[in-house]
Design an enzyme around this catalytic site. Structure first.
Site, PDB file in Angstrom:
ATOM      1  N   LEU A  61      77.052  46.698   5.158  1.00 42.03           N
ATOM      2  CA  LEU A  61      76.102  47.411   6.016  1.00 42.03           C
ATOM      3  C   LEU A  61      74.867  47.873   5.246  1.00 42.03           C
ATOM      4  O   LEU A  61      73.921  48.375   5.839  1.00 42.03           O
ATOM      5  CB  LEU A  61      76.786  48.601   6.701  1.00 42.03           C
ATOM      6  CG  LEU A  61      77.898  48.219   7.689  1.00 42.03           C
ATOM      7  CD1 LEU A  61      78.554  49.471   8.272  1.00 42.03           C
ATOM      8  CD2 LEU A  61      77.364  47.327   8.804  1.00 42.03           C
ATOM      9  N   HIS A 179      87.751  40.491  -5.242  1.00 41.02           N
ATOM     10  CA  HIS A 179      86.776  39.392  -5.223  1.00 41.02           C
ATOM     11  C   HIS A 179      87.161  38.487  -6.394  1.00 41.02           C
ATOM     12  O   HIS A 179      86.876  38.793  -7.548  1.00 41.02           O
ATOM     13  CB  HIS A 179      85.375  39.985  -5.401  1.00 41.02           C
ATOM     14  CG  HIS A 179      84.291  38.976  -5.574  1.00 41.02           C
ATOM     15  ND1 HIS A 179      83.303  38.797  -4.635  1.00 41.02           N
ATOM     16  CD2 HIS A 179      84.025  38.093  -6.568  1.00 41.02           C
ATOM     17  CE1 HIS A 179      82.472  37.856  -5.053  1.00 41.02           C
ATOM     18  NE2 HIS A 179      82.888  37.411  -6.221  1.00 41.02           N
ATOM     19  N   HIS A 232      87.708  36.648   0.904  1.00 40.14           N
ATOM     20  CA  HIS A 232      87.031  35.353   1.106  1.00 40.14           C
ATOM     21  C   HIS A 232      87.603  34.168   0.298  1.00 40.14           C
ATOM     22  O   HIS A 232      86.938  33.588  -0.559  1.00 40.14           O
ATOM     23  CB  HIS A 232      85.521  35.466   0.873  1.00 40.14           C
ATOM     24  CG  HIS A 232      85.092  36.251  -0.335  1.00 40.14           C
ATOM     25  ND1 HIS A 232      85.602  36.053  -1.599  1.00 40.14           N
ATOM     26  CD2 HIS A 232      84.184  37.252  -0.468  1.00 40.14           C
ATOM     27  CE1 HIS A 232      85.032  36.881  -2.446  1.00 40.14           C
ATOM     28  NE2 HIS A 232      84.165  37.623  -1.795  1.00 40.14           N
ATOM     29  N   ASP A 305      82.435  38.810   5.998  1.00 43.16           N
ATOM     30  CA  ASP A 305      81.587  38.928   4.802  1.00 43.16           C
ATOM     31  C   ASP A 305      80.113  38.920   5.217  1.00 43.16           C
ATOM     32  O   ASP A 305      79.263  38.314   4.560  1.00 43.16           O
ATOM     33  CB  ASP A 305      81.879  37.811   3.787  1.00 43.16           C
ATOM     34  CG  ASP A 305      81.278  38.114   2.398  1.00 43.16           C
ATOM     35  OD1 ASP A 305      80.721  39.218   2.226  1.00 43.16           O
ATOM     36  OD2 ASP A 305      81.354  37.244   1.516  1.00 43.16           O
TER      37      ASP A 305
END
Length: 431
Positions: A61, A179, A232, A305
């Site tokens: 955001l 990640h 991801h 994402d």
């Protein structure tokens, strides 16, 4: 909480037989064949599919610090238009969300915006520097009640630090969202490593850089008996590693992005930075493996994402361009195109991967990802699966326009989104 009562007529709940839903005082009051209800606003949902409000585990955001790219307000508008009632906001803001003060700021901004619930993700390490643990306990105890921690954008590459983080969050049943990118294997990397990167003269990003970290971390999760979530996932090998971890009963979950389900490295041929993303777009074989992993439940969730960037950060030469793509307003359409219309998944399974499971992982399943049943919170989305739309970046609610789907025709349209009985979207527009 909405004071208006809504009678949703003939909605296909999870793609099943048409039924009616009565929404009153923020909850689903009744489900079934219902007659007229005095004072209720009737919505004709014939031909529409009703799903629980979508939950995104991975949203950027940008506020505080990069309000030129996105704000909590604009990002949650985009989320509502995409059918989301809850998003988890990543910590790589400026200042970094590594203290109770910053996560509470983001949480309060979400409450003020009102378009969907915002659950801040706390940083694992101070300043995302990967050197010492952030105030995990203080963030967990804050008004934001943080349960997911991630240095997303950077990998917690130090194995001992990762172990300590996993051990620390056990006290409040938190989860570390990794990640997975071995930094030494990806120095200067620009795209997926393979034949095409050689042809294009771009430094390669090998699959093993992702898979090596996942392999290490699933072993650490088993050792600490603590919850690991893999962000991801982008390679076939990663899917196999997660499948193996789950076969052992280890506390490991994983997500895939919409863009890794539909786009391949071939798009990089034109050197258009709109396709520059981390992890990079991979091969068609990887895409096939990701779809199969999502379909069989190895991959738990679709997470956008959503990574907005201002024009100047993308409209430049490839090497200098920022990594990332918009995702909130197109996610459900991409999943319909790749998973539902292809016959790989049912709408009930979409609800599982885009609402129920992400809500469980984020520990918000007391409010979100609930079944569409009497007595449950009225967080729901109505989708027209027969609609098609051509993506127009200038018409998106996000402050940024870096969508990889510009000009692409995608199936499905969000007609309405309800957050605790209050419509945030009606007739496909913000309410």
């Amino acid at each position: 909480m909405s004071t208006t009562t809504y009678l949703i007529k003939n909605a296909s709940v999870l793609g099943g037989a048409p039924t009616d839903l009565l929404v009153r005082d923020g909850s689903i009051a009744e489900v079934g064949s219902l007659g007229a209800v005095e004072g209720a606003v009737e919505l004709d949902a014939a031909g529409l599919i009703a799903l629980p409000g979508l939950v995104d585990l991975h949203t950027h955001l940008r506020e505080p610090g990069r309000e030129d790219a996105e704000t909590v307000d604009t990002g949650t508008r985009a989320a509502a238009l995409g059918g989301f009632t809850a998003v988890h906001a990543m910590a790589n803001t400026d200042p970094v969300a590594d203290t109770a003060g910053v996560v509470e700021q983001v949480w309060r901004l979400g409450r003020e915006a009102g378009f969907c619930d915002v659950f801040p993700i706390g940083a694992v390490t101070v300043g995302l520097a990967g050197e010492r643990l952030a105030e995990l306990g203080a963030m967990a105890d804050s008004a934001a009640r943080v349960r997911v921690f991630s240095d997303d954008g950077k990998c917690v590459s130090d194995a001992n630090l990762m172990r300590r983080a996993l051990e620390y969050v056990k006290a409040f049943d938190g989860v570390i969202a990794q990640h997975a990118q071995e930094p030494r294997l990806t120095e200067g990397a620009q795209m997926n490593e393979g034949e095409l990167s050689g042809v294009l003269g771009l430094a390669g990003w090998p699959a093993v850089a992702e898979e090596a970290i996942i392999a290490r971390d699933i072993l650490l999760a088993a050792h600490t008996e603590s919850r690991l979530h893999v962000c991801h996932v982008s390679t076939a090998g990663s899917v196999e590693l997660i499948r193996w971890a789950k076969s052992k009963g280890w506390p490991v979950t994983a997500e895939v992005t919409p863009h890794h389900l539909i786009l391949t490295e071939d798009l990089v041929t034109g050197y258009d930075p709109i396709y520059k993303v981390n992890p990079p777009l991979r091969t068609a074989a990887d895409v096939e493996a990701l779809r199969a992993g999502l379909a069989d439940g190895t991959i738990d969730a679709v997470a956008t994402d959503h990574a907005p960037h201002p024009h100047e950060d993308k409209d430049c030469e490839w090497a200098a361009a920022a990594m990332g793509m918009l995702g909130l307003e197109t996610a459900l359409s991409v999943v319909q195109a790749t998973m539902v219309d292809s016959g790989l998944m049912t709408w009930a399974e979409v609800a599982d991967r885009m609402s129920a499971r992400p809500a469980r992982i984020g520990q918000i399943d007391d409010r979100h990802g609930r079944p569409l049943a009497a007595g449950e919170p009225a967080n729901l989305v109505l989708v027209d699966p027969a609609a098609t739309r051509t993506v127009d970046r200038t018409a998106l609610a996000s402050l940024s326009q870096n969508t990889p789907y510009q000009g692409m025709e995608l199936p499905g349209a969000v007609v309405a989104t309800f957050l605790r009985g209050t419509p945030t979207v009606l007739d496909g527009k913000l309410a």
